[in-house]
Scaffold this motif. Sequence first.
Motif, PDB file in Angstrom:
ATOM      1  N   VAL A 121       0.818  -1.214   0.000  1.00  0.00           N
ATOM      2  CA  VAL A 121       0.000   0.000   0.000  1.00  0.00           C
ATOM      3  C   VAL A 121       0.854   1.267   0.000  1.00  0.00           C
ATOM      4  N   ALA A 122       2.115   1.157  -0.393  1.00  0.00           N
ATOM      5  CA  ALA A 122       2.984   2.335  -0.451  1.00  0.00           C
ATOM      6  C   ALA A 122       2.566   3.245  -1.599  1.00  0.00           C
ATOM      7  N   SER A 123       2.952   4.509  -1.505  1.00  0.00           N
ATOM      8  CA  SER A 123       2.693   5.469  -2.578  1.00  0.00           C
ATOM      9  C   SER A 123       3.808   5.395  -3.617  1.00  0.00           C
ATOM     10  N   TYR A 124       3.450   5.600  -4.896  1.00  0.00           N
ATOM     11  CA  TYR A 124       4.425   5.533  -5.978  1.00  0.00           C
ATOM     12  C   TYR A 124       4.328   6.782  -6.847  1.00  0.00           C
ATOM     13  N   PRO A 125       5.447   7.283  -7.357  1.00  0.00           N
ATOM     14  CA  PRO A 125       5.393   8.411  -8.296  1.00  0.00           C
ATOM     15  C   PRO A 125       4.789   7.957  -9.622  1.00  0.00           C
ATOM     16  N   VAL A 126       4.253   8.911 -10.377  1.00  0.00           N
ATOM     17  CA  VAL A 126       3.595   8.598 -11.645  1.00  0.00           C
ATOM     18  C   VAL A 126       4.543   7.866 -12.589  1.00  0.00           C
ATOM     19  N   SER A 127       5.809   8.264 -12.618  1.00  0.00           N
ATOM     20  CA  SER A 127       6.767   7.642 -13.535  1.00  0.00           C
ATOM     21  C   SER A 127       6.923   6.150 -13.254  1.00  0.00           C
ATOM     22  N   LEU A 128       6.906   5.773 -11.975  1.00  0.00           N
ATOM     23  CA  LEU A 128       7.050   4.361 -11.621  1.00  0.00           C
ATOM     24  C   LEU A 128       5.792   3.580 -11.968  1.00  0.00           C
ATOM     25  N   VAL A 129       4.627   4.199 -11.777  1.00  0.00           N
ATOM     26  CA  VAL A 129       3.370   3.549 -12.154  1.00  0.00           C
ATOM     27  C   VAL A 129       3.325   3.316 -13.661  1.00  0.00           C
ATOM     28  N   LEU A 130       3.741   4.313 -14.439  1.00  0.00           N
ATOM     29  CA  LEU A 130       3.759   4.166 -15.893  1.00  0.00           C
ATOM     30  C   LEU A 130       4.693   3.039 -16.321  1.00  0.00           C
ATOM     31  N   ASN A 131       5.829   2.913 -15.639  1.00  0.00           N
ATOM     32  CA  ASN A 131       6.748   1.824 -15.947  1.00  0.00           C
ATOM     33  C   ASN A 131       6.094   0.475 -15.682  1.00  0.00           C
ATOM     34  N   GLY A 132       5.335   0.388 -14.580  1.00  0.00           N
ATOM     35  CA  GLY A 132       4.633  -0.853 -14.274  1.00  0.00           C
ATOM     36  C   GLY A 132       3.589  -1.194 -15.322  1.00  0.00           C
ATOM     37  N   VAL A 133       2.872  -0.178 -15.804  1.00  0.00           N
ATOM     38  CA  VAL A 133       1.872  -0.397 -16.855  1.00  0.00           C
ATOM     39  C   VAL A 133       2.548  -0.894 -18.131  1.00  0.00           C
ATOM     40  N   GLU A 134       3.710  -0.342 -18.456  1.00  0.00           N
ATOM     41  CA  GLU A 134       4.446  -0.791 -19.637  1.00  0.00           C
ATOM     42  C   GLU A 134       4.839  -2.261 -19.507  1.00  0.00           C
ATOM     43  N   GLN A 135       5.248  -2.659 -18.306  1.00  0.00           N
ATOM     44  CA  GLN A 135       5.621  -4.053 -18.090  1.00  0.00           C
ATOM     45  C   GLN A 135       4.417  -4.979 -18.264  1.00  0.00           C
ATOM     46  N   LEU A 136       3.262  -4.567 -17.728  1.00  0.00           N
ATOM     47  CA  LEU A 136       2.053  -5.379 -17.882  1.00  0.00           C
ATOM     48  C   LEU A 136       1.626  -5.454 -19.345  1.00  0.00           C
ATOM     49  N   ALA A 137       1.787  -4.350 -20.064  1.00  0.00           N
ATOM     50  CA  ALA A 137       1.456  -4.357 -21.490  1.00  0.00           C
ATOM     51  C   ALA A 137       2.339  -5.342 -22.240  1.00  0.00           C
ATOM     52  N   GLY A 138       3.619  -5.393 -21.859  1.00  0.00           N
ATOM     53  CA  GLY A 138       4.522  -6.346 -22.491  1.00  0.00           C
ATOM     54  C   GLY A 138       4.123  -7.781 -22.230  1.00  0.00           C
ATOM     55  N   LEU A 139       3.490  -8.016 -21.074  1.00  0.00           N
ATOM     56  CA  LEU A 139       3.027  -9.365 -20.741  1.00  0.00           C
ATOM     57  C   LEU A 139       1.776  -9.736 -21.526  1.00  0.00           C
ATOM     58  N   HIS A 140       0.791  -8.831 -21.562  1.00  0.00           N
ATOM     59  CA  HIS A 140      -0.518  -9.177 -22.108  1.00  0.00           C
ATOM     60  C   HIS A 140      -0.649  -8.950 -23.615  1.00  0.00           C
ATOM     61  N   ALA A 141      -0.018  -7.897 -24.134  1.00  0.00           N
ATOM     62  CA  ALA A 141      -0.244  -7.536 -25.531  1.00  0.00           C
ATOM     63  C   ALA A 141       0.208  -8.626 -26.493  1.00  0.00           C
ATOM     64  N   ARG A 142       1.251  -9.340 -26.125  1.00  0.00           N
ATOM     65  CA  ARG A 142       1.788 -10.370 -27.012  1.00  0.00           C
ATOM     66  C   ARG A 142       0.756 -11.455 -27.319  1.00  0.00           C
ATOM     67  N   TYR A 143      -0.143 -11.714 -26.367  1.00  0.00           N
ATOM     68  CA  TYR A 143      -1.105 -12.802 -26.532  1.00  0.00           C
ATOM     69  C   TYR A 143      -2.538 -12.293 -26.711  1.00  0.00           C
ATOM     70  N   TRP A 144      -2.692 -11.009 -27.027  1.00  0.00           N
ATOM     71  CA  TRP A 144      -4.027 -10.433 -27.186  1.00  0.00           C
ATOM     72  C   TRP A 144      -4.774 -11.129 -28.324  1.00  0.00           C
ATOM     73  N   GLY A 145      -6.007 -11.559 -28.042  1.00  0.00           N
ATOM     74  CA  GLY A 145      -6.837 -12.185 -29.064  1.00  0.00           C
ATOM     75  C   GLY A 145      -6.533 -13.647 -29.317  1.00  0.00           C
ATOM     76  N   GLN A 146      -5.579 -14.230 -28.587  1.00  0.00           N
ATOM     77  CA  GLN A 146      -5.240 -15.632 -28.781  1.00  0.00           C
ATOM     78  C   GLN A 146      -5.973 -16.499 -27.755  1.00  0.00           C
ATOM     79  N   SER A 147      -5.941 -17.796 -27.969  1.00  0.00           N
ATOM     80  CA  SER A 147      -6.708 -18.705 -27.125  1.00  0.00           C
ATOM     81  C   SER A 147      -5.959 -20.017 -26.951  1.00  0.00           C
ATOM     82  N   GLU A 148      -6.663 -21.009 -26.377  1.00  0.00           N
ATOM     83  CA  GLU A 148      -6.071 -22.330 -26.190  1.00  0.00           C
ATOM     84  C   GLU A 148      -5.675 -22.972 -27.515  1.00  0.00           C
ATOM     85  N   VAL A 149      -6.325 -22.558 -28.588  1.00  0.00           N
ATOM     86  CA  VAL A 149      -5.968 -23.091 -29.907  1.00  0.00           C
ATOM     87  C   VAL A 149      -4.532 -22.712 -30.259  1.00  0.00           C
ATOM     88  N   ASP A 150      -4.130 -21.515 -29.839  1.00  0.00           N
ATOM     89  CA  ASP A 150      -2.778 -21.030 -30.120  1.00  0.00           C
ATOM     90  C   ASP A 150      -1.764 -21.502 -29.082  1.00  0.00           C
TER      91      ASP A 150
END
Length: 202
Positions: A121-150
Motif C-alpha cells: 500500500v505504499a505510494s508511488y510516483p507517476v513515472s514508476l506507475v507508468l513503468n509498471g503499466v508498460e511491463q504489464l502491457a509487455g506481458l498481455h499484448a503479445r497474446y491479445w486475441g489468442q486462445s487455447e488453440v494457439d
Amino acid sequence: MSSNATDHLPAAPSELTLAWLGAKLGQEIKSHENTRTIRGTGSKLFYTITYADATTNQPTHVCIKGVFDPAMIAAQPWTIAPALSSTMLFPRGWWAGTSATQGIVIIDDLTTSGCTFAPEVASYPVSLVLNGVEQLAGLHARYWGQSEVDHAWIWNNYDPAIKFMCTAWDEVVRQPGRPRLGIWRRCGGLAGRGLSGGTLRL
C-alpha cells in the motif's frame, strides 16, 4: 533451462531436496538453507546454497516459486506459462518446468542484488506507475486475441481464481492486524522525502 516436466515436480518444501535442486542447477549441492518463505497462491522459497565445487558460477542465493501445498494443488491445479515477452524486465531464470498440476521456476533472489520491495500500500510516483503499466502491457499484448488453440496453457481460469482470492477477503482486509493504509501512506510519503533510512514512530 526449461522443460515440460515428465518427472515429478515437488509439491511441498520438503521435496526440494539437495539432489533435486542440484539436478536442476547442474551442480552437486553440499547444503542449502531455506532462509525465508513468502506464502501465497504461488509461494516463494528463498535458499542459500553451498556447492560441492566452490568455484562454480551457479547462483548461491535463489528464489524457488511454485505451489508448495498439496491441498491447494488438489483443489486447483496450477501451472506457469512456458514463455513470456522478451520486452519485460525479469530476474535471471535458472530453471523452469511444468506438469499437469504444478509449475516451478528457479530465479535469482533479488534482495541479494540490492533490490528492495515497498509495502503493498505504499505510494508511488507517476513515472514508476507508468513503468509498471508498460511491463504489464509487455506481458498481455503479445497474446491479445489468442486462445487455447494457439497456446495450450491459455485457459479461462478467471472465475475460480477470483473466487479463490475473494474467499479470504475478510481475513486479509477486515481482521485485526491487517496493514493500516493511512500509516503506510504516510511512511511512503516520508520515504519519498529522503527519510527512509531512519526509524519512524507513529
